[in-house]
Motif scaffolding. Structure first.
Motif, short mmCIF file in Angstrom:
data_model
loop_
_atom_site.label_atom_id
_atom_site.label_comp_id
_atom_site.label_asym_id
_atom_site.label_seq_id
_atom_site.Cartn_x
_atom_site.Cartn_y
_atom_site.Cartn_z
N ILE A 303 -1.58 -8.40 -5.67
CA ILE A 303 -2.77 -8.43 -4.99
C ILE A 303 -2.79 -9.72 -4.68
O ILE A 303 -2.87 -10.96 -5.55
N ASP A 304 -3.33 -10.07 -3.35
CA ASP A 304 -3.73 -11.39 -2.90
C ASP A 304 -5.06 -11.87 -2.92
O ASP A 304 -5.84 -10.92 -2.58
N PRO A 305 -5.36 -12.88 -3.91
CA PRO A 305 -6.66 -13.08 -4.32
C PRO A 305 -7.60 -13.28 -3.41
O PRO A 305 -8.73 -13.20 -2.93
N VAL A 306 -7.03 -14.18 -2.15
CA VAL A 306 -7.65 -14.81 -1.02
C VAL A 306 -8.17 -13.32 -0.18
O VAL A 306 -9.21 -13.19 0.13
N GLY A 307 -7.16 -12.59 0.15
CA GLY A 307 -7.46 -11.42 0.99
C GLY A 307 -8.41 -10.49 0.33
O GLY A 307 -9.33 -9.88 1.03
N ALA A 308 -8.06 -10.36 -0.93
CA ALA A 308 -9.22 -9.30 -1.63
C ALA A 308 -10.74 -9.77 -1.80
O ALA A 308 -11.34 -9.01 -1.55
N CYS A 309 -10.90 -11.22 -1.78
CA CYS A 309 -11.99 -11.91 -1.56
C CYS A 309 -12.65 -11.79 -0.44
O CYS A 309 -13.98 -11.68 -0.04
#
Length: 587
Positions: A303-309
């Motif tokens: 999971i990409d944290p920046v993309g998820a946010c």
């Protein structure tokens, strides 16, 4: 107004109605009625008497009783509410067989007259007690005469309250109900601090917005509002509960829309991965209403944290931006490595080089000339937010400024070696180029590290080290002589770990004995940082110029205290382990 059988049940009906309206326990309303009737009775029988009222929870019948506490003869102060053990025994004896001994709970009041506790004592009823009190007779000694701490209870006629007494009773009931309502409100909200709540704007007072949150009112102070926002009565608003305090005027609930935690909670509501704990917001910094930065980390490598946010087409972050009135949000990846994290935090500026000073919690960032304004941001906004995010003081330099500073340091070190070791400029520059920064490094380094320098053979290396050691020994002798002139005592001079230069610095400040050294604080020796009015201020330490850290200062001070016998080695070890490692150590 006497309490007759016709209106006894009405008391319970009123208590139940008030409790439902105020959403409090009906028993609290009945207790308020008992207190109000007791106060009215005291105005009739005398304020010195301890009059208590009990209302039957089933029938509504009010029983007025006079309570006298058995106390020591020397402690007797109020003859209407207290009596000696002898007088109590005579009173009981005069009643014949009509005395019933039961248990009774009597209240204990604090300094402000508020009930803080209760205790159970033997109660001698001079008339037949109620059915409820009579049940407590089981297991209670009926034969032992009254002793200190026991109470004598006798029933007195109900009072006939006039208009003034009735009004006073009404005020007592209202006050007790209000206190119960406040306690209920505090208990409801004390555990909700740190959460988001929806409310309705009621009014604005001196810039502060009063918000209806259902079970009461809360305050959104003007410094907790986002600057551009304006509110009208009836507007719905989403706010963060920052603090809940119990105060004299009732519970005070303070709200915020500028707190960094508000933004974190908004992201938690919009991003399921944050709510589930897969992604964590490690740090957040805001310039409310203008710009913000958050650092996120993912505990799932897929999971990409920046993309998820950010969400699909920015839907998630846009929902937060809309709630914050268009506040721009930079989402950056968290990194354990401070320099790497800082490079991310300064985006969109490009960073050429980062130099971290762990000891002083400062960091120097070198950027190209054309990136300087972008790195600093409008009115210093970008670098300020990056500093808040990383917890470090940031100095931003251009490549040209950094080059000039390095050149200046190079020249200073070159001159040091020329003056102290009697070298020509070229040879001194060779030493600096190889990374030597001071005489101690030249004097005590392994000789092989000198032999790698072009043109240096073993004889030359030995000569360099001999010159460096001679110079240092001369400086040490000079410093020790100055310290002796300042009053240095032998016990401090023989303390291991203090160089002659350190001793000179200590004695200049009046620290001349081991005992005076042992009374120093660690920050007095190593320096530190104090936060005053939100600003970090530097506290210079006596031994800070010699590179002594807080931990080293703590060890030296504890060692001195052990030598003096003030503490045991075990105690010294425990105090050193528990020492706070904060930047406010010098506060």
């Amino acid at each position: 107004m006497a309490i007759t059988s016709a209106n006894q049940l009405e008391l319970l009906q009123i208590a139940d109605a008030v409790a439902r309206e105020k959403m409090i326990d009906p028993g609290l309303v009945v207790e308020a009625m008992e207190d109000s009737l007791a106060r009215a009775a005291k105005s009739r029988y005398g304020a010195d008497m301890d009059v208590q009222v009990s209302i039957d929870r089933k029938t509504g019948q009010a029983t007025f009783t006079r309570v006298r506490t058995v106390t020591d003869e020397d402690m007797l102060e109020n003859e209407k509410a207290e009596m000696t053990a002898k007088a109590a025994a005579d009173t009981v004896r005069s009643q014949g067989g009509d005395v019933f001994v039961t248990k009774r709970k009597i209240p204990i009041y604090g300094e402000e007259g508020k009930k803080i506790d209760e205790k159970e004592v033997r109660a001698f009823y001079l008339q037949k007690p109620s059915e409820k009190d009579a049940k407590r007779m089981e297991g209670v000694d009926q034969d032992t005469p009254p002793q200190e701490g026991d109470v004598l209870v006798d029933v007195i006629p109900p009072v006939d309250m006039g208009r003034i007494a009735a009004q006073s009773a009404k005020q007592v009931i209202l006050q007790k109900v209000r206190e119960a309502e406040r306690d209920r409100q505090y208990e409801e909200f004390k555990d909700r601090a740190g959460t988001i709540i929806n409310g309705l704007v009621k009014r604005e007072e001196y810039g502060n917005v009063i918000i209806d949150i259902g079970a009461g009112e809360a305050v959104l102070r003007r410094n907790e509002k986002i600057g551009r926002e304006a509110y009208r009565p009836g507007d719905r608003i989403r706010v963060y509960i920052k603090d809940v305090r119990r105060e004299q005027r009732g519970p005070q609930i303070f709200l915020s829309r500028t707190a960094p935690e508000f933004m974190k909670k908004l992201f938690e509501m919009e991003v399921p991965e944050i709510y589930d704990g897969v992604i964590e917001i490690k740090a957040c910094a805001r310039d409310p209403g203008s710009r913000a930065k958050i650092a996120v980390i993912s505990y799932d490598s897929s999971i990409d944290p920046v993309g998820a946010c950010v969400g699909m087409r920015g839907s998630r972050v846009q929902a937060v931006v809309n709630e914050l009135q268009g506040e721009k949000i930079d989402i950056i990846p968290w990194n354990e490595d401070a320099p790497t994290f800082l490079v991310n935090a300064l985006q969109p500026a490009e960073v050429t080089k980062v130099v971290l000073d762990d000891e002083n919690e400062r960091i120097e960032v070198v950027v190209p000339e054309e990136q300087l304004s972008l790195a600093i941001g409008r009115r210093g906004q970008n670098v300020r937010l990056a500093s808040q995010l990383t917890g470090l003081d940031i100095d931003i330099l251009t490549e040209e400024e950094e080059s000039k500073r390095r050149q200046a340091e190079f020249e200073v070190r070159t001159k040091l070696f020329m003056d102290t070791l009697d070298l020509d400029e070229f040879f001194a520059q060779l030493l600096v180029s190889e990374g030597f920064t001071n005489l101690e490094e030249v004097a005590y380094v392994e000789i092989d590290e000198l032999l790698v320098i072009d043109g240096v053979d073993e004889d030359t290396a030995n000569e360099l080290q001999a010159r460096a050691r001679d110079y240092l020994e001369a400086q040490n002798a000079k410093a020790l002589e100055a310290a002796r002139a300042n009053g240095l005592q032998d016990d401090l001079a023989g303390f291991e770990g203090l160089s002659p230069q350190m001793l000179e610095a200590l004695t200049k400040d009046g620290v001349t004995t081991l005992e005076e050294f042992a009374t120093c604080a660690d920050w007095e020796l190593a320096g530190g940082w104090t936060v005053v009015d939100g600003e970090r201020q530097k506290d210079d330490g006596l031994l800070e110029p010699f590179g002594v850290t807080l931990e080293e200062a703590q060890d030296m001070i504890m060692t001195a205290r052990v030598m003096l016998g003030w503490v045991t080695p075990e105690e010294a070890m425990g105090q050193t382990d528990d020492a706070p490692e904060t930047e406010e150590a010098g506060a």
